[in-house]
Each structure stands twice: as C-alpha cells, then as structure tokens.
Design a protein around this motif. Structure first.
Motif, short mmCIF file in Angstrom:
data_model
loop_
_atom_site.label_atom_id
_atom_site.label_comp_id
_atom_site.label_asym_id
_atom_site.label_seq_id
_atom_site.Cartn_x
_atom_site.Cartn_y
_atom_site.Cartn_z
N TRP A 72 -8.37 13.06 5.83
CA TRP A 72 -7.87 11.69 5.96
C TRP A 72 -6.79 11.60 7.05
O TRP A 72 -5.90 12.43 7.12
CB TRP A 72 -7.23 11.22 4.65
CG TRP A 72 -8.18 11.03 3.52
CD1 TRP A 72 -8.59 11.97 2.61
CD2 TRP A 72 -8.85 9.82 3.15
NE1 TRP A 72 -9.45 11.42 1.70
CE2 TRP A 72 -9.63 10.10 2.00
CE3 TRP A 72 -8.85 8.52 3.66
CZ2 TRP A 72 -10.41 9.14 1.37
CZ3 TRP A 72 -9.62 7.56 3.03
CH2 TRP A 72 -10.39 7.87 1.91
N ARG B 252 2.50 1.73 -3.47
CA ARG B 252 1.57 2.19 -4.52
C ARG B 252 1.11 3.62 -4.25
O ARG B 252 0.91 4.40 -5.19
CB ARG B 252 0.34 1.27 -4.59
CG ARG B 252 0.63 -0.13 -5.06
CD ARG B 252 1.19 -0.16 -6.48
NE ARG B 252 2.62 0.16 -6.51
CZ ARG B 252 3.32 0.44 -7.60
NH1 ARG B 252 2.71 0.50 -8.77
NH2 ARG B 252 4.60 0.70 -7.55
N GLN B 253 0.96 3.97 -3.00
CA GLN B 253 0.53 5.33 -2.67
C GLN B 253 1.59 6.34 -3.07
O GLN B 253 1.28 7.39 -3.66
CB GLN B 253 0.23 5.42 -1.17
CG GLN B 253 -0.43 6.71 -0.77
CD GLN B 253 -0.94 6.65 0.66
OE1 GLN B 253 -0.18 6.40 1.59
NE2 GLN B 253 -2.23 6.89 0.84
N ARG C 139 -9.00 7.63 -1.73
CA ARG C 139 -8.07 8.55 -1.05
C ARG C 139 -7.50 9.61 -1.99
O ARG C 139 -7.40 10.79 -1.63
CB ARG C 139 -6.93 7.73 -0.43
CG ARG C 139 -5.76 8.54 0.13
CD ARG C 139 -6.17 9.29 1.37
NE ARG C 139 -5.06 10.06 1.90
CZ ARG C 139 -4.72 11.29 1.48
NH1 ARG C 139 -5.41 11.87 0.50
NH2 ARG C 139 -3.72 11.92 2.03
N HIS C 140 -7.15 9.21 -3.21
CA HIS C 140 -6.41 10.12 -4.09
C HIS C 140 -7.18 10.61 -5.31
O HIS C 140 -6.76 11.59 -5.93
CB HIS C 140 -5.11 9.45 -4.55
CG HIS C 140 -4.18 9.15 -3.42
ND1 HIS C 140 -3.43 10.12 -2.79
CD2 HIS C 140 -3.90 7.98 -2.79
CE1 HIS C 140 -2.72 9.56 -1.82
NE2 HIS C 140 -2.99 8.27 -1.80
N LEU D 32 1.56 6.73 -6.88
CA LEU D 32 0.42 7.50 -7.39
C LEU D 32 0.59 8.99 -7.14
O LEU D 32 0.23 9.81 -7.98
CB LEU D 32 -0.88 7.02 -6.73
CG LEU D 32 -1.35 5.61 -7.11
CD1 LEU D 32 -2.68 5.32 -6.45
CD2 LEU D 32 -1.45 5.45 -8.61
N LYS D 33 1.14 9.35 -6.00
CA LYS D 33 1.35 10.77 -5.70
C LYS D 33 2.25 11.42 -6.73
O LYS D 33 2.08 12.60 -7.06
CB LYS D 33 1.95 10.93 -4.30
CG LYS D 33 0.96 10.68 -3.17
CD LYS D 33 1.66 10.84 -1.81
CE LYS D 33 0.69 10.60 -0.67
NZ LYS D 33 1.38 10.69 0.65
N ASN E 1 -4.14 9.30 7.19
CA ASN E 1 -3.60 8.32 6.25
C ASN E 1 -3.12 7.04 6.95
O ASN E 1 -3.43 5.93 6.52
CB ASN E 1 -2.44 8.94 5.46
CG ASN E 1 -2.14 8.20 4.18
OD1 ASN E 1 -2.98 8.10 3.29
ND2 ASN E 1 -0.95 7.64 4.08
N ILE F 45 -4.83 3.28 6.36
CA ILE F 45 -4.05 2.13 5.90
C ILE F 45 -4.20 0.98 6.89
O ILE F 45 -4.39 -0.18 6.51
CB ILE F 45 -2.57 2.51 5.72
CG1 ILE F 45 -2.42 3.47 4.53
CG2 ILE F 45 -1.70 1.26 5.51
CD1 ILE F 45 -1.02 4.02 4.34
N ILE G 220 0.83 -1.21 0.00
CA ILE G 220 0.00 0.00 0.00
C ILE G 220 0.87 1.26 0.00
O ILE G 220 0.63 2.20 -0.77
CB ILE G 220 -0.96 0.00 1.21
CG1 ILE G 220 -1.99 -1.12 1.07
CG2 ILE G 220 -1.67 1.35 1.33
CD1 ILE G 220 -2.86 -1.31 2.29
N LEU G 221 1.87 1.30 0.86
CA LEU G 221 2.74 2.49 0.93
C LEU G 221 3.49 2.70 -0.39
O LEU G 221 3.65 3.83 -0.85
CB LEU G 221 3.73 2.34 2.08
CG LEU G 221 3.13 2.42 3.49
CD1 LEU G 221 4.19 2.10 4.54
CD2 LEU G 221 2.52 3.79 3.75
N LEU H 116 -7.10 3.37 -2.39
CA LEU H 116 -6.27 4.35 -3.09
C LEU H 116 -7.09 5.26 -4.00
O LEU H 116 -6.84 6.46 -4.09
CB LEU H 116 -5.20 3.62 -3.92
CG LEU H 116 -4.12 2.89 -3.11
CD1 LEU H 116 -3.20 2.12 -4.04
CD2 LEU H 116 -3.32 3.85 -2.24
#
Length: 219
Positions: free
Chosen positions: A197, A112-113, A188-189, A116-117, A199, A203, A109-110, A185
């Motif tokens: 959020w 991919r996050q 969230r994004h 994406l950012k 974060n 998660i 998750i961290l 995700l």
C-alpha cells in the motif's frame, strides 16, 4: 503491529471490572485473541480453554454458551469503552472547522485509521460479528451509530449550504461517504493488510472518488 497495541479497548475493560476473577480474565483475554484471529464461528471453547490454561468446563461455569462469552466481551465493551473512545477520539475531527469538505474527509480518514491501528482486535471482532448478532447490532446503533451519524449529517449539511456538496438528501451523502471510507479502511487493515500500500496515495484516491460523487456541479 506490536502485540501489546492490539487489544487496548478490551484490556482496559478487563482491568476496570473488579468483579472478574483471574480465571475469568484469562478466559476473556484468550477469547479476544482467538475471536480476533479466527472469528467467532471458527473458534471452539476448547481452544479458548487451552489458551487460557483452564478446563473447558470452567468456561461453562462462568458462561452458559460460547455466545454468552462473546456477548460478555463485546456488549459491555461497546457500551463502556468503544463508544466513549470512538466518540471522544472522533470529536477531535467533528469539533474542528475545515474550510472544505475535502479537508474534512482527509482528517476523518486519518483519525479513523490511527484509531484502528491501536484497536485492531476490537475492530476485527466488531466488524466480523455485528452483522450476525442482533444484540450486537442494537448495541452498535444505540451507543455509536445514532450519536455519530447525526453529527456527521449536520456537517454535510454545512458544506451543502456552502455550495461545496451536491444538493441531495444529506443521509444519502452520508451513506456514500462513510461506505467509501470504511471500504478503504477494511481493505487496508483487515482484508489486505499485507499488500504493498501507498497509504498517502490511497487516501488521496479515496477522497478524490468521494468528491467526484458528491461535489456540487458549480465547483
């Protein structure tokens, strides 16, 4: 998010392609920005032309239709940039041995996050347009899904062998896990980025819910 961080993948593609004229680069850059902001269907070629500072007819000299313009952005980006970047970046997680499935989920998750950012424009366009364009769906399957899903499936089977994950078809566990992660995700994004959020807590909740669904009953 700073504007310069939103188009990394597309900007690199444009810079790498020496066959593009300056006008084509301006057209593609403008299309990327408006497609990401408004979506393909809501974007007109006239808007793209105005933002690029060219006549609308110039767009059609280079791209026969608006869909050709979309495909000229997304398809080569998928093959040349998104797939290698996604796979290389994700390998940091997939190549690491974690003691528990829960630790693997948090790292995934961290990872991919963070990705994406840095590449939100690419993510917005792909997530919005892939379901509606068979060509893009095939590109996604060929260059990303088929390569990554098999690796994650083997990781799941490893944790099943350790007795940490429920004994059911690993493909089912994979679908449940990834749909939960990407659901978080996207919310969230993409859908609710302005929400208040926490974060770290979100998660934690996501991992907790996944583990409640997939952990072996003996744990």
């Amino acid at each position: 998010m700073p504007e310069q961080n939103q188009h990394n993948l597309f900007e690199e593609l444009l810079n790498q392609d020496e066959s593009l004229t300056e006008k084509q680069k301006k057209i593609l850059e403008s299309a990327i920005e408006i497609f990401a902001e408004k979506g393909y269907s809501a974007t007109s070629t006239n808007e793209i032309a105005k933002k690029a500072g060219v006549a609308e007819g110039t767009i059609f000299r280079h791209y026969k239709t608006k869909k050709d313009l979309l495909l000229s952005i997304v398809a080569p980006t998928m093959a040349k940039l998104v797939a290698p970047f996604v796979i290389k970046d994700l390998n940091k997680v997939l190549d690491t041995k974690y003691e528990t499935y829960e630790a693997f989920l948090k790292a995934l998750i961290l990872n991919r996050q963070a990705f994406l950012k840095e590449n939100m424009a690419a993510f917005r366009i792909l997530i919005q347009e892939i379901p509606f364009h068979p060509e893009l769906k095939e590109q996604f399957k060929e260059h990303i899904a088929n390569k990554l899903f098999e690796r994650v499936q083997r990781i799941i089977e490893h944790y099943q062998e350790l007795g940490q994950v429920i004994s059911m078809p690993s493909q089912a566990v994979l679908r449940f896990t990834l749909s939960s992660i990407f659901g978080f995700l996207i919310a969230r994004h993409l859908l609710l980025p302005e929400a208040d959020w926490d974060n770290e807590k979100e998660i934690e909740y996501t991992i907790h819910m996944i583990m409640n669904g997939v952990k072996a009953s003996s744990i």
